[in-house]
Design an enzyme around this catalytic site. Structure first.
Site, PDB file in Angstrom:
ATOM      1  N   TYR A 106      -8.714  -7.707  -5.615  1.00 41.08           N
ATOM      2  CA  TYR A 106      -7.738  -7.132  -6.142  1.00 41.08           C
ATOM      3  C   TYR A 106      -7.169  -7.823  -7.055  1.00 41.08           C
ATOM      4  CZ  TYR A 106      -7.382  -3.545  -2.349  1.00 41.08           C
ATOM      5  OH  TYR A 106      -7.625  -2.545  -1.608  1.00 41.08           O
TER       6      TYR A 106
ATOM      7  N   ARG B 246       0.709  -1.308   0.110  1.00 44.16           N
ATOM      8  CA  ARG B 246      -0.003   0.143   0.095  1.00 44.16           C
ATOM      9  C   ARG B 246       0.796   1.215   0.022  1.00 44.16           C
ATOM     10  NH1 ARG B 246      -2.055  -3.434   3.417  1.00 44.16           N
ATOM     11  NH2 ARG B 246      -4.365  -4.375   3.504  1.00 44.16           N
TER      12      ARG B 246
ATOM     13  N   HIS C 273      -3.741  -9.204   2.730  1.00 46.95           N
ATOM     14  CA  HIS C 273      -5.049  -9.207   2.892  1.00 46.95           C
ATOM     15  C   HIS C 273      -5.590 -10.403   3.866  1.00 46.95           C
ATOM     16  CE1 HIS C 273      -4.512  -7.549  -1.259  1.00 46.95           C
ATOM     17  NE2 HIS C 273      -5.825  -7.319  -0.920  1.00 46.95           N
TER      18      HIS C 273
ATOM     19  N   HIS D 115      -3.523   3.259  -6.390  1.00 48.44           N
ATOM     20  CA  HIS D 115      -3.679   2.139  -5.805  1.00 48.44           C
ATOM     21  C   HIS D 115      -4.096   1.131  -6.716  1.00 48.44           C
ATOM     22  CE1 HIS D 115      -5.201   0.078  -2.198  1.00 48.44           C
ATOM     23  NE2 HIS D 115      -6.155  -0.562  -3.012  1.00 48.44           N
TER      24      HIS D 115
ATOM     25  N   ARG E 196      -1.381  -1.776  -6.913  1.00 45.97           N
ATOM     26  CA  ARG E 196      -1.561  -2.974  -5.712  1.00 45.97           C
ATOM     27  C   ARG E 196      -2.469  -3.961  -6.301  1.00 45.97           C
ATOM     28  NH1 ARG E 196      -1.280  -4.638  -0.195  1.00 45.97           N
ATOM     29  NH2 ARG E 196      -3.364  -5.202   0.480  1.00 45.97           N
TER      30      ARG E 196
ATOM     31  N   LYS F  34      -2.283  -1.308   7.602  1.00 42.48           N
ATOM     32  CA  LYS F  34      -3.601  -0.943   7.668  1.00 42.48           C
ATOM     33  C   LYS F  34      -4.404  -1.913   8.409  1.00 42.48           C
ATOM     34  CE  LYS F  34      -7.523   0.205   4.677  1.00 42.48           C
ATOM     35  NZ  LYS F  34      -8.001   0.246   3.056  1.00 42.48           N
TER      36      LYS F  34
END
Length: 321
Positions: A308, A193, A299, A273, A276, A218
């Site tokens: 993703y 990220r 994740h 983003h 990613r 995160k």
């Protein structure tokens, strides 16, 4: 209706309403008892009664603020909870914790979806739910009807965006920042990220083992990210140093600089983003399994990982042959 009766020379009013503890109070006259009964029942009907004999005087604002002060501050990004709490304070803060209903939450959800996306609303509802859980389990708050709940709004389909190597090259060539050029390529190689990349410190870089340790993420779960040959080379070009941050740009500067470069490269629909997403898809195309990819990307669920991932159909066809 309140029950009015004589008691030891006075008039006693009793109220029993579902969702509230029984309320009792005595008065000198019958008319005072009746007036009090009507007022309390009216407050209960409007879900604004605090209950002087129930001990339930905490408001949603007080409950949520205590959660921010005692729980959110221990997280990696406490400002996120503070930001999410503001609209909850404004719309629901004056309710008593035991009178807020699922209907109130449903109405809040509908109103918020008129101005923000479903992910934002989900974050806000989840924050309020966590505050309720702590209040009920650790602070003695009594909830006659349980914790109010409402269905979370459905998430939109994830962005089906791939950023092929030639597009990455065009964007890199369109930025005037030498450091941003490295950051863009590093993001595609590591699936990190933006905040994780900008937080890398040399103390956590192990060039010999080709890895970077991320103590703050995160998801509040530290992880170690392996480095590809390209990623390793990019870090070697930046240093190495004994300590300090690897990259000096601020996160917002990275986002803005990337967007300007994408526009100049005539790829204005791509955002940082998306790198990613691209990096995660490339990891699967290299043959890594779900557990291995999740270990790298951080994740927490397969559902999030799937959002993703946009695999190249051509590569899948080759595997079928």
């Amino acid at each position: 209706m309140a029950t009015i009766s004589q008691y030891r020379g006075k008039w006693k009013a009793q109220i029993r309403m579902k969702g509230y503890p029984a309320q009792t109070k005595t008065f000198d006259t019958k008319s005072e008892a009746q007036a009090w009964g009507r007022e309390v029942e009216s407050q209960m009907a409007r879900q604004q009664f605090s209950g002087s004999t129930s001990g339930q005087t905490m408001t949603v604002r007080e409950m949520l603020q205590r959660y921010l002060d005692e729980v959110s501050v221990t997280k990696a990004r406490p400002k996120d909870d503070v930001s999410r709490a503001k609209p909850v304070f404004a719309a629901l803060g004056d309710y008593r914790v035991h009178t807020l209903t699922s209907l109130n939450l449903s109405q809040y959800k509908a109103a918020r979806l008129l101005s923000v996306g479903p992910q934002t609303v989900i974050h806000e509802l989840n924050l309020l739910h966590r505050a309720y859980v702590i209040a009920a389990s650790e602070r003695g708050v009594v909830l006659p009807n349980g914790i109010p709940k409402t269905r979370r709004p459905p998430m939109p389909k994830g962005r089906d965006m791939r950023v092929p190597p030639e597009v990455v090259d065009r964007i890199v060539a369109s930025t005037e920042s030498p450091e941003l050029k490295v950051i863009i390529r590093f993001a595609v190689e590591t699936a990190m990220r933006r905040s994780e990349i900008m937080g890398i410190r040399w103390e956590h870089v192990n060039l010999a083992r080709r890895s970077v340790y991320l103590p703050k993420t995160k998801t509040d779960q530290p992880r170690t990210v392996p480095l590809s040959t390209v990623a390793l080379g990019l870090l070697e070009e930046m240093g190495p140093e004994k300590e300090g941050k690897v990259f000096s740009l601020a996160p917002d500067s990275v986002t803005q600089g990337f967007k300007r470069a994408a526009v100049r490269a005539r790829m204005g629909d791509i955002n940082f983003h998306d790198l990613r997403h691209e990096a995660t898809s490339r990891l699967f195309e290299k043959g890594l399994n779900v557990i291995e990819v999740a270990r790298i990307t951080g994740h927490k669920t397969l559902a999030m990982l799937d959002r993703y991932t946009h695999l190249d159909v051509a590569n899948l066809v080759q595997k079928l042959n």
